[in-house]
Design a protein around this motif. Structure first.
Motif, PDB file in Angstrom:
ATOM      1  N   ASN A   1      -6.392   5.093   2.933  1.00 38.11           N
ATOM      2  CA  ASN A   1      -4.940   4.921   3.346  1.00 38.11           C
ATOM      3  C   ASN A   1      -4.586   4.464   4.845  1.00 38.11           C
ATOM      4  OD1 ASN A   1      -4.011   5.410   0.467  1.00 38.11           O
ATOM      5  ND2 ASN A   1      -3.818   7.802   1.146  1.00 38.11           N
TER       6      ASN A   1
ATOM      7  N   PHE B   1       0.765  -1.133  -0.011  1.00 38.38           N
ATOM      8  CA  PHE B   1       0.009  -0.037   0.050  1.00 38.38           C
ATOM      9  C   PHE B   1       0.789   1.401   0.002  1.00 38.38           C
ATOM     10  CE2 PHE B   1      -4.565   0.418  -0.136  1.00 38.38           C
ATOM     11  CZ  PHE B   1      -4.764   1.527   0.077  1.00 38.38           C
TER      12      PHE B   1
ATOM     13  N   LYS C   1      -5.874   0.722   4.540  1.00 35.19           N
ATOM     14  CA  LYS C   1      -5.227   0.105   3.579  1.00 35.19           C
ATOM     15  C   LYS C   1      -6.011  -0.801   2.781  1.00 35.19           C
ATOM     16  CE  LYS C   1      -0.610  -0.005   5.860  1.00 35.19           C
ATOM     17  NZ  LYS C   1       0.487  -0.974   6.111  1.00 35.19           N
ATOM     18  N   THR C   2      -7.018  -0.155   2.212  1.00 30.92           N
ATOM     19  CA  THR C   2      -8.358  -0.693   1.528  1.00 30.92           C
ATOM     20  C   THR C   2      -8.801   0.053   0.155  1.00 30.92           C
ATOM     21  OG1 THR C   2      -9.234  -1.669   3.532  1.00 30.92           O
ATOM     22  CG2 THR C   2     -10.409  -1.643   1.685  1.00 30.92           C
ATOM     23  N   VAL C   3      -8.706  -0.655  -1.024  1.00 30.10           N
ATOM     24  CA  VAL C   3      -9.172  -0.121  -2.248  1.00 30.10           C
ATOM     25  C   VAL C   3     -10.663  -0.723  -2.416  1.00 30.10           C
ATOM     26  CG1 VAL C   3      -8.582   0.301  -4.623  1.00 30.10           C
ATOM     27  CG2 VAL C   3      -6.737  -0.308  -2.851  1.00 30.10           C
TER      28      VAL C   3
ATOM     29  N   CYS D   1      -7.101  -6.908  -7.063  1.00 33.37           N
ATOM     30  CA  CYS D   1      -6.459  -5.639  -6.852  1.00 33.37           C
ATOM     31  C   CYS D   1      -4.864  -5.818  -6.890  1.00 33.37           C
ATOM     32  CB  CYS D   1      -7.032  -4.839  -5.760  1.00 33.37           C
ATOM     33  SG  CYS D   1      -6.438  -5.466  -4.185  1.00 33.37           S
TER      34      CYS D   1
ATOM     35  N   MET E   1      -2.688   2.459  -6.731  1.00 37.28           N
ATOM     36  CA  MET E   1      -3.333   1.180  -6.547  1.00 37.28           C
ATOM     37  C   MET E   1      -4.259   0.842  -7.703  1.00 37.28           C
ATOM     38  SD  MET E   1      -1.873  -0.710  -4.049  1.00 37.28           S
ATOM     39  CE  MET E   1      -3.096  -1.956  -3.829  1.00 37.28           C
TER      40      MET E   1
ATOM     41  N   ARG F   1      -9.857   4.644  -2.266  1.00 34.91           N
ATOM     42  CA  ARG F   1      -8.990   4.190  -1.288  1.00 34.91           C
ATOM     43  C   ARG F   1      -9.000   4.831   0.173  1.00 34.91           C
ATOM     44  NH1 ARG F   1      -2.991   4.970  -3.906  1.00 34.91           N
ATOM     45  NH2 ARG F   1      -2.457   3.932  -1.968  1.00 34.91           N
TER      46      ARG F   1
END
Length: 114
Positions: free
Chosen positions: A73, A29, A76-78, A95, A34, A71
């Motif tokens: 940050n 990340f 830490k997820t998209v 991803c 991403m 996203r």
């Protein structure tokens, strides 16, 4: 160690929506970009959308206006919000960073069918 876990796929009818999530762990990340990729049966994996650390986004033409990548940050997820889904969107969605690393998650299946 890099780990990517995609979720949120399913079977929907044309015109419906889905929201995909990708939880990342490890150093991936920290990559600036991403992205969400997809692979349909018999096709190569393709980049669908990508997002920079500052929120700049890019999409392939076929999903512009229908898909939105975002996203978090801290988490830490998209995410990939998909609206007005079409049968051509049927694929396994993954991803990864952009450019992608060699480690991939299991993906999440999206099937659009009436």
């Amino acid at each position: 160690q890099v780990q990517l876990v995609e979720s949120g796929g399913g079977l929907v009818q044309p015109g419906e929506s889905l929201r995909l999530s990708c939880a990342a762990s490890g150093s991936i990340f920290s990559e600036y970009w991403m992205g969400w990729y997809r692979q349909a049966p018999g096709n190569r994996r393709e980049l669908v959308a990508r997002i920079a650390g500052d929120g700049i986004t890019m999409y392939i033409d076929s999903v512009k206006g229908r898909f939105t990548i975002s996203r978090d940050n801290i988490k830490k997820t998209v995410y990939l919000q998909m609206k007005n889904l079409k049968s051509d969107d049927t694929a396994v969605y993954y991803c990864n960073s952009w450019p992608s690393r060699s480690v991939w998650g299991q993906g999440t299946q999206v099937t659009v069918s009436s």
